[in-house]
Design a protein around this motif. Sequence first.
Motif, PDB file in Angstrom:
ATOM      1  N   ASP A 437       0.824  -1.230   0.000  1.00 13.46           N
ATOM      2  CA  ASP A 437       0.000   0.000   0.000  1.00 13.46           C
ATOM      3  C   ASP A 437       0.848   1.267   0.000  1.00 13.46           C
ATOM      4  O   ASP A 437       0.592   2.220   0.741  1.00 13.46           O
ATOM      5  N   PRO A 439       2.213   4.870  -1.305  1.00 17.02           N
ATOM      6  CA  PRO A 439       1.568   5.974  -2.032  1.00 17.02           C
ATOM      7  C   PRO A 439       1.878   5.845  -3.524  1.00 17.02           C
ATOM      8  O   PRO A 439       2.979   5.422  -3.909  1.00 17.02           O
ATOM      9  N   ARG A 476      -3.323   5.278  -3.086  1.00 16.86           N
ATOM     10  CA  ARG A 476      -2.444   4.143  -2.776  1.00 16.86           C
ATOM     11  C   ARG A 476      -2.198   3.322  -4.034  1.00 16.86           C
ATOM     12  O   ARG A 476      -3.057   3.225  -4.914  1.00 16.86           O
TER      13      ARG A 476
END
Length: 593
Positions: A437, A439, A476
């Motif tokens: 996850d 960015p 994400r």
Amino acid sequence: MNTSTSYRTHMCAQLNEDNINQEVKLSGWVQKWRDLGGVTFIDLRDRSGIVQIVFDESDNAEAAKLASTLRNEYVIQVCGNVVKRAEETINPNLPTGTIEVKCHSLKVLDAAQTPPIYIDDSDTSKESIRLKYRYLDLRKQNMKHSIMMRHKVTSFVRNFLDDEGFIDIETPMLTKPTPEGARDFLVPSRVQKGSFFALPQSPQLYKQILMVSGFDRYYQIVKCFRDEDLRQDRQPEFTQIDMELSFVNEEDIMDTNERMVAALFKKFKGIDISLPLKKMPYKEAMERFGSDKPDTRFGFELVDVKEVFKNTGFKVFADNIAKGGDIRAINAKGCGESFSRREIDALVEYVKIYKAKGLSWVKVTDDGIKSPIEKFLSDEEINQLLVTTNAEPDDLILIVGDKPSIVFDALGHLRLELARKLEIEYDREYDFLWVTDFPLFEYSEEENRYMAKHHPFTCPREEDIPLMESNPGAVRAKAYDMVVNGVEMGGGSIRIHNKELQEKMFAALGFTKENAEEQFGFLLEAFKYGTPPHGGIAFGLDRMMMLLLDIDNIREVIAFPKTQNHGCLMTSAPGPAKEESLVELGIELDLEN
């Protein structure tokens, strides 16, 4: 293994007690020689290892006389009989230590000058000298072991991936310059003057094209190139175990690679890795460890103490909070007495390397606290700080207040520095996890825009796609890194396989339609003709070898590495080009700029 040639019947370390009374022919280098007056002992070395050779003038005076003239690193060929050593001369530290070869003939294949470095694992020559004479350095048994281990690992990986249905496909070394993160190495074209190829930072676009082409599972053990400043674990040219798979999600890719890595570490380290590996979201990794590649074998985790100081009169913290900054701490439990004031001052200077403006500290004692900021804090703030950090007597609390990115970077490195200085005993020898996850974007203050956290082809999570325009920082990615002991061993992502979404990604990164078409038109064109969902991963082979061999210098696992300024001390590369070559390429140098 058949290694016999006209120069030898066996390799040195292949001999054992099963060969006693056999006549053998060996070739190699003189590791050591000892002339005991009438009897000369030689340690003969080849790639496999060492065996002791004996020349006795009572057996063959001519050969013994020639043997007495040998010196270290002479290349010789010998013939003789394998015999068992006398009990008192057995060398238990040598695989061939129970036998020796009594020789009746000797041929010097090449003489050698005295080497500038000692050809032995105990050599203490400076690394610069070792790299200059790398061909001699590579004769050492520890270097041989590293390079041969690398060969065995790559062979194992190839066999594993073959069994998993992967196809080994080469991709070009001369590619199109595209913005993928690091600076490209450029290669001028003689035929198309003024145009340049780039050496690949990775085979990223080619392996995606191979998925469009329907090959389903690709892999390659491939050289990649990035023109960036070097660190201890980086080189300008490095090797990736690169792969791409079609019709997969993150779990599918993780499963395949977990099994591969577990099998690798079982075979080469004897370690059982519990599968599936644990997963840690990027946000948790940063908040707890200050790093997206956390070493989770020890504590010293980050603690959010911003709430403690929300109404503080301590100007440094108050100003930081007013600017939207962050304040976090590390409780180095039980270390209060371990660090003198001078050593703490060194830690203050250490965090400045990572752009932190300072480091506040609090020692907890039975009588309260000792700290240079104590006079600026209220009793309530002190008590709340101790509770929030779970502090006890003899703890050392270290605090950084700054921009969130600086706080994480400074404290993330500080906890590693503390572990080094305190020689922390880790809970586990090896700790594997996936960081997930990530960015999709990260903001560049230098360029005043969002950039791709990994690369522009990483797929966002479906539920976050609506945020790509309104709140890019919250999006994400379907990205994942395999982390081992605080080292990113490999990383990858699910890719965008839809033309419209890829164009949306380019737009979010500031590309105009014209820019995107110029840079990536071939990929967007390919996406028009039916693209399967696909994703991949790449492992840094050099870093993997460092972990498998317990080595902390990347140059020790590469046959011919570069120095920090991208140079090769052995060949003196890079070097100037001839004037006529530059003319042919249409290049004029401006060395003043």
